[in-house]
Design a protein around this motif. Structure first.
Motif, PDB file in Angstrom:
ATOM      1  N   GLN A   1      50.191  48.353  42.905  1.00 31.85           N
ATOM      2  CA  GLN A   1      50.662  48.639  44.258  1.00 31.85           C
ATOM      3  C   GLN A   1      50.428  47.441  45.176  1.00 31.85           C
ATOM      4  O   GLN A   1      51.304  47.051  45.949  1.00 31.85           O
ATOM      5  N   LEU A   2      49.254  46.851  45.098  1.00 34.62           N
ATOM      6  CA  LEU A   2      48.922  45.692  45.927  1.00 34.62           C
ATOM      7  C   LEU A   2      49.855  44.517  45.614  1.00 34.62           C
ATOM      8  O   LEU A   2      50.397  43.874  46.511  1.00 34.62           O
ATOM      9  N   GLN A   3      50.054  44.258  44.342  1.00 32.93           N
ATOM     10  CA  GLN A   3      50.923  43.156  43.923  1.00 32.93           C
ATOM     11  C   GLN A   3      52.366  43.395  44.365  1.00 32.93           C
ATOM     12  O   GLN A   3      53.036  42.478  44.843  1.00 32.93           O
ATOM     13  N   ALA A   4      52.842  44.617  44.248  1.00 34.54           N
ATOM     14  CA  ALA A   4      54.214  44.934  44.658  1.00 34.54           C
ATOM     15  C   ALA A   4      54.392  44.790  46.167  1.00 34.54           C
ATOM     16  O   ALA A   4      55.415  44.271  46.634  1.00 34.54           O
ATOM     17  N   GLN A   5      53.403  45.235  46.929  1.00 35.56           N
ATOM     18  CA  GLN A   5      53.471  45.126  48.392  1.00 35.56           C
ATOM     19  C   GLN A   5      53.568  43.658  48.816  1.00 35.56           C
ATOM     20  O   GLN A   5      54.366  43.299  49.676  1.00 35.56           O
TER      21      GLN A   5
ATOM     22  N   THR B   1      33.430  46.173  45.235  1.00 34.58           N
ATOM     23  CA  THR B   1      33.740  44.771  44.963  1.00 34.58           C
ATOM     24  C   THR B   1      35.177  44.514  45.412  1.00 34.58           C
ATOM     25  O   THR B   1      36.041  45.380  45.253  1.00 34.58           O
ATOM     26  N   PRO B   2      35.454  43.355  45.982  1.00 36.70           N
ATOM     27  CA  PRO B   2      36.786  43.122  46.539  1.00 36.70           C
ATOM     28  C   PRO B   2      37.859  42.955  45.474  1.00 36.70           C
ATOM     29  O   PRO B   2      37.596  42.486  44.368  1.00 36.70           O
ATOM     30  N   ALA B   3      39.066  43.353  45.852  1.00 38.73           N
ATOM     31  CA  ALA B   3      40.223  43.091  45.006  1.00 38.73           C
ATOM     32  C   ALA B   3      40.535  41.602  45.109  1.00 38.73           C
ATOM     33  O   ALA B   3      40.237  40.961  46.118  1.00 38.73           O
ATOM     34  N   ILE B   4      41.132  41.060  44.075  1.00 39.02           N
ATOM     35  CA  ILE B   4      41.437  39.630  44.037  1.00 39.02           C
ATOM     36  C   ILE B   4      42.944  39.463  43.862  1.00 39.02           C
ATOM     37  O   ILE B   4      43.551  40.073  42.985  1.00 39.02           O
ATOM     38  N   VAL B   5      43.523  38.636  44.714  1.00 40.32           N
ATOM     39  CA  VAL B   5      44.937  38.283  44.585  1.00 40.32           C
ATOM     40  C   VAL B   5      44.988  36.797  44.268  1.00 40.32           C
ATOM     41  O   VAL B   5      44.568  35.971  45.074  1.00 40.32           O
ATOM     42  N   GLU B   6      45.485  36.466  43.094  1.00 35.42           N
ATOM     43  CA  GLU B   6      45.680  35.069  42.713  1.00 35.42           C
ATOM     44  C   GLU B   6      47.093  34.688  43.135  1.00 35.42           C
ATOM     45  O   GLU B   6      48.058  35.328  42.733  1.00 35.42           O
TER      46      GLU B   6
ATOM     47  N   ALA C   1      47.556  40.536  41.233  1.00 39.90           N
ATOM     48  CA  ALA C   1      46.428  41.291  41.785  1.00 39.90           C
ATOM     49  C   ALA C   1      45.533  41.822  40.677  1.00 39.90           C
ATOM     50  O   ALA C   1      46.004  42.232  39.613  1.00 39.90           O
ATOM     51  N   HIS C   2      44.235  41.807  40.952  1.00 42.44           N
ATOM     52  CA  HIS C   2      43.224  42.361  40.060  1.00 42.44           C
ATOM     53  C   HIS C   2      42.283  43.221  40.905  1.00 42.44           C
ATOM     54  O   HIS C   2      41.741  42.727  41.898  1.00 42.44           O
ATOM     55  N   VAL C   3      42.110  44.467  40.513  1.00 36.94           N
ATOM     56  CA  VAL C   3      41.178  45.349  41.206  1.00 36.94           C
ATOM     57  C   VAL C   3      40.044  45.641  40.243  1.00 36.94           C
ATOM     58  O   VAL C   3      40.272  46.176  39.154  1.00 36.94           O
ATOM     59  N   PRO C   4      38.802  45.297  40.609  1.00 37.24           N
ATOM     60  CA  PRO C   4      37.671  45.526  39.719  1.00 37.24           C
ATOM     61  C   PRO C   4      37.447  47.014  39.461  1.00 37.24           C
ATOM     62  O   PRO C   4      37.826  47.863  40.264  1.00 37.24           O
ATOM     63  N   LEU C   5      36.810  47.289  38.353  1.00 36.56           N
ATOM     64  CA  LEU C   5      36.561  48.676  37.959  1.00 36.56           C
ATOM     65  C   LEU C   5      35.611  49.369  38.920  1.00 36.56           C
ATOM     66  O   LEU C   5      35.786  50.538  39.244  1.00 36.56           O
ATOM     67  N   TRP C   6      34.623  48.660  39.415  1.00 36.12           N
ATOM     68  CA  TRP C   6      33.609  49.281  40.266  1.00 36.12           C
ATOM     69  C   TRP C   6      33.990  49.163  41.730  1.00 36.12           C
ATOM     70  O   TRP C   6      34.447  48.119  42.180  1.00 36.12           O
ATOM     71  N   SER C   7      33.784  50.223  42.476  1.00 39.00           N
ATOM     72  CA  SER C   7      34.071  50.176  43.904  1.00 39.00           C
ATOM     73  C   SER C   7      33.019  49.323  44.610  1.00 39.00           C
ATOM     74  O   SER C   7      31.919  49.123  44.103  1.00 39.00           O
TER      75      SER C   7
ATOM     76  N   ARG D   1      44.524  47.165  51.261  1.00 41.46           N
ATOM     77  CA  ARG D   1      43.064  47.257  51.047  1.00 41.46           C
ATOM     78  C   ARG D   1      42.360  46.338  52.028  1.00 41.46           C
ATOM     79  O   ARG D   1      42.761  45.200  52.194  1.00 41.46           O
ATOM     80  N   PRO D   2      41.298  46.800  52.644  1.00 41.28           N
ATOM     81  CA  PRO D   2      40.591  45.939  53.598  1.00 41.28           C
ATOM     82  C   PRO D   2      39.741  44.863  52.932  1.00 41.28           C
ATOM     83  O   PRO D   2      39.382  43.880  53.565  1.00 41.28           O
ATOM     84  N   ASP D   3      39.433  45.036  51.666  1.00 42.07           N
ATOM     85  CA  ASP D   3      38.529  44.109  50.969  1.00 42.07           C
ATOM     86  C   ASP D   3      39.278  43.307  49.904  1.00 42.07           C
ATOM     87  O   ASP D   3      39.095  43.519  48.722  1.00 42.07           O
ATOM     88  N   VAL D   4      40.108  42.393  50.355  1.00 38.66           N
ATOM     89  CA  VAL D   4      40.898  41.591  49.420  1.00 38.66           C
ATOM     90  C   VAL D   4      40.521  40.123  49.582  1.00 38.66           C
ATOM     91  O   VAL D   4      40.419  39.616  50.693  1.00 38.66           O
ATOM     92  N   ARG D   5      40.305  39.472  48.449  1.00 37.91           N
ATOM     93  CA  ARG D   5      40.047  38.037  48.437  1.00 37.91           C
ATOM     94  C   ARG D   5      41.280  37.353  47.846  1.00 37.91           C
ATOM     95  O   ARG D   5      41.769  37.751  46.795  1.00 37.91           O
TER      96      ARG D   5
END
Length: 116
Positions: free
Chosen positions: A34-38, A66-71, A58-64, A97-101
């Motif tokens: 969803q993040l990557q498509a947006q 931790t920030p999502a990462i957009v390369e 986009a990569h979203v870590p398994l554990w909450s 997402r508010p926590d994106v790197r």
């Protein structure tokens, strides 16, 4: 008999944990898609950035927590356009997402030919 019951209960607990982890992984992958498509849609909607070879992944870590990462990878013809791309990507990612790197791997190539 008691040993058999303990083994069955342990197997059921293990199976339950495995199912929960697989479900969590599926949900995180869905969030990443969803993040990557947006972000991809936003890059396509912006007329000044349309046709640039820039790809978000986009990569979203398994554990909450931790920030999502957009390369962000690709090439742009000028530093100003690179800043515009990064600004757009950060803005769109923050909407989802508010926590994106954002990992910036966009190269400035002045001689590159822009797509029509």
């Amino acid at each position: 008999m008691l040993a058999a019951v303990i083994i069955v209960v342990a197997l059921l607990v293990f199976l339950g944990i495995t199912v929960k982890l697989l479900d969590l992984k599926r949900r995180r992958e869905s969030e990443a898609v969803q993040l990557q498509a947006q972000i991809s849609d936003a890059l396509l909607r912006e007329a000044a950035l349309f046709g640039l070879p820039v790809t978000p992944t986009a990569h979203v870590p398994l554990w909450s927590g931790t920030p999502a990462i957009v390369e962000l990878r690709g090439q742009v013809p000028s530093p100003e356009i690179k800043d515009a791309v990064l600004s757009l990507v950060r803005r769109e990612a923050a909407r989802v997402r508010p926590d994106v790197r954002v990992d910036d791997e966009v190269a400035v190539v002045p001689s590159m030919a822009r797509a029509a």
